[in-house]
Design an enzyme around this catalytic site. Structure first.
Site, PDB file in Angstrom:
ATOM      1  N   HIS A 203      29.910  77.213  31.355  1.00 15.86           N
ATOM      2  CA  HIS A 203      28.787  76.635  30.656  1.00 15.86           C
ATOM      3  C   HIS A 203      28.798  76.646  29.293  1.00 15.86           C
ATOM      4  CE1 HIS A 203      27.965  80.748  29.735  1.00 15.86           C
ATOM      5  NE2 HIS A 203      26.976  80.384  28.979  1.00 15.86           N
TER       6      HIS A 203
HETATM    7  N1  UDP Z   1      24.398  84.843  36.285  1.00 16.88           N
HETATM    8  C1  UDP Z   1      23.413  84.903  37.091  1.00 16.88           C
HETATM    9  N2  UDP Z   1      23.388  83.444  37.890  1.00 16.88           N
HETATM   10  C2  UDP Z   1      24.682  82.580  37.891  1.00 16.88           C
HETATM   11  C3  UDP Z   1      25.319  82.554  36.822  1.00 16.88           C
HETATM   12  C4  UDP Z   1      25.403  83.815  35.931  1.00 16.88           C
HETATM   13  O1  UDP Z   1      22.700  85.277  37.245  1.00 16.88           O
HETATM   14  O2  UDP Z   1      24.375  81.633  38.458  1.00 16.88           O
HETATM   15  C5  UDP Z   1      24.398  86.118  35.228  1.00 16.88           C
HETATM   16  C6  UDP Z   1      25.599  86.627  35.262  1.00 16.88           C
HETATM   17  O3  UDP Z   1      25.601  87.581  36.245  1.00 16.88           O
HETATM   18  C7  UDP Z   1      25.485  87.503  33.745  1.00 16.88           C
HETATM   19  C8  UDP Z   1      24.569  86.314  33.164  1.00 16.88           C
HETATM   20  O4  UDP Z   1      24.012  85.603  34.168  1.00 16.88           O
HETATM   21  O5  UDP Z   1      24.684  88.685  33.900  1.00 16.88           O
HETATM   22  C9  UDP Z   1      25.504  85.665  32.301  1.00 16.88           C
HETATM   23  O6  UDP Z   1      24.827  84.804  31.508  1.00 16.88           O
HETATM   24  P1  UDP Z   1      25.633  83.440  31.013  1.00 16.88           P
HETATM   25  O7  UDP Z   1      26.879  83.341  31.476  1.00 16.88           O
HETATM   26  O8  UDP Z   1      24.531  82.260  31.300  1.00 16.88           O
HETATM   27  O9  UDP Z   1      25.527  83.624  29.470  1.00 16.88           O
HETATM   28  P2  UDP Z   1      26.524  84.485  28.602  1.00 16.88           P
HETATM   29  O10 UDP Z   1      26.916  85.769  28.966  1.00 16.88           O
HETATM   30  O11 UDP Z   1      27.818  83.579  28.110  1.00 16.88           O
HETATM   31  O12 UDP Z   1      25.594  84.628  27.285  1.00 16.88           O
END
Ligand code: UDP
Length: 354
Positions: A203
């Site tokens: 993403h």
């Molecule tokens: N997550 C979720 N559903 C999904 C994909 C990810 O609940 O379909 C959760 C994942 O378990 C983690 C968080 O979202 O706790 C991560 O968020 P994301 O990857 O959007 O952002 P980043 O961590 O890269 O800032």
């Protein structure tokens, strides 16, 4: 102590769930006013987390989304200023590295409201990432720097933060608190069939907004699926970009599903053979659940995982991805959770502010 907490994106809802609960446990010492900027707004990216993790309904919904970085941050700042002038809090709390984080920190510091930054000190050392810009500016404006890891503390020290009027607190990672608290409530997503699978998420703008990188990642996922099927809960930005660039996603062994809730994400993490991702949060969650992680980036803020040999930053070239895949797929390890605190990170935040 009245705290205004600004959240707006999926990972912030997850982090805020445990910290907000810790505030409620202070028996009134910390009173929290939640503000949802609207950066992530549809049900699968927002509402589901409030329901599953019992996050209180925000007092304010700013409804700001789908704008350029400048327009989004500016619009959030205008609206947040009104909220802060009305609420007159003793502190403002922000999480991570999004435009909502930056907007909150800028507005509060200009109103002389001290800022608490959760997930402070993380660095990718890549100034082309919007997240890196947001982190550095937010840290510099913050009064309380809540660091998830020893690496984060060292990063702040190297940038001279010990001489700034700010407190560096190594409280651990609130995502570990969340994983420990909710892991037994994990739910299997409806779309998943029995059998082994690799969990993949994509993403980050660095991957999704670059047609060559996005195509290369999907080719690589298709190649992995020859060995083990791949499941991808697809972020809305990624689906938009895949159709915009005409990338073929009808690939044998690759199952695309809509984004899942946190409880389903925990189930996928616990049952996957390994994780392939450009997410920050998922790299750590893979570790919490003893899963090797192939990171689709050239660097990571979670350096300790690379040093432990359980995470490889493979970037987006198919050769590097497949080399890393072959190393990681048979890796077994027992995580040292103390790298991320002791599951009390949110309680330490509440106690510090109280
Ligand atoms: N997550 C979720 N559903 C999904 C994909 C990810 O609940 O379909 C959760 C994942 O378990 C983690 C968080 O979202 O706790 C991560 O968020 P994301 O990857 O959007 O952002 P980043 O961590 O890269 O800032």
């Amino acid at each position: 102590m009245k705290v205004v907490t600004v959240i707006g994106a999926r990972p912030q809802f997850i982090k805020a769930a445990v910290v907000s609960a810790a505030f409620r446990d202070t028996a009134g010492s910390v009173k929290e006013v939640l503000v949802h900027t609207g950066q992530h707004f549809d049900d699968p990216m927002s509402r589901v987390f409030f329901e599953q993790m019992m996050i209180p309904e925000p007092a304010y919904h700013l409804g700001v989304h789908s704008l350029s970085h400048g327009a989004m941050t500016g619009r959030m700042m205008e609206l947040l200023e009104e909220v802060l002038l009305q609420e007159k809090p003793d502190a403002l709390m922000v999480y991570g590295d999004t435009n909502s984080t930056l907007a909150g920190a800028l507005v509060a510091s200009k109103l002389h409201i001290p800022v608490a930054h959760v997930e402070s000190g993380l660095r990718s050392f890549d100034m082309l990432m919007p997240e890196e810009i947001n982190r550095i500016v937010t840290d510099r404006l913050s009064r309380w720097l809540f660091c998830p890891t020893a690496t984060a503390v060292r990063n702040l020290e190297a940038e001279g933060f010990r001489s700034f009027p700010a407190e560096i607190i190594m409280n651990g990672d609130v995502m570990l608190d969340a994983a420990l608290r909710f892991r037994d409530l994990a739910r299997k997503p409806e779309e998943i069939h029995d059998g082994e699978f690799i969990l993949a998420t994509v993403h980050r703008p660095a991957t999704t907004d670059n047609p060559a990188a996005l195509t290369s990642v999907f080719h690589s996922l298709a190649a992995m699926a020859h060995t083990i099927p791949v499941v991808i809960p697809l972020h809305p930005r990624t689906s938009g970009m895949l159709s915009k660039y005409g990338v073929d996603t009808n690939l044998p062994g690759v199952t695309l599903i809509p984004p899942v809730g946190y409880l389903e994400s925990l189930w996928l993490l616990q049952h996957a053979r390994m994780v392939v991702t450009d997410s920050g949060g998922l790299q750590k969650e893979a570790y919490f659940f003893s899963k090797p992680c192939l990171t689709l980036r050239d660097e990571t803020e979670w350096k300790e995982l690379v040093e432990a040999g359980v995470n490889i930053t493979a970037g987006t070239s198919p050769e590097n991805i497949m080399t890393a895949f072959n190393i990681l797929i048979n890796l077994r390890f027992v995580p040292d959770l103390s790298l991320y605190g002791n599951g009390e990170a949110s309680r330490i935040i509440a106690k510090t502010l109280a």
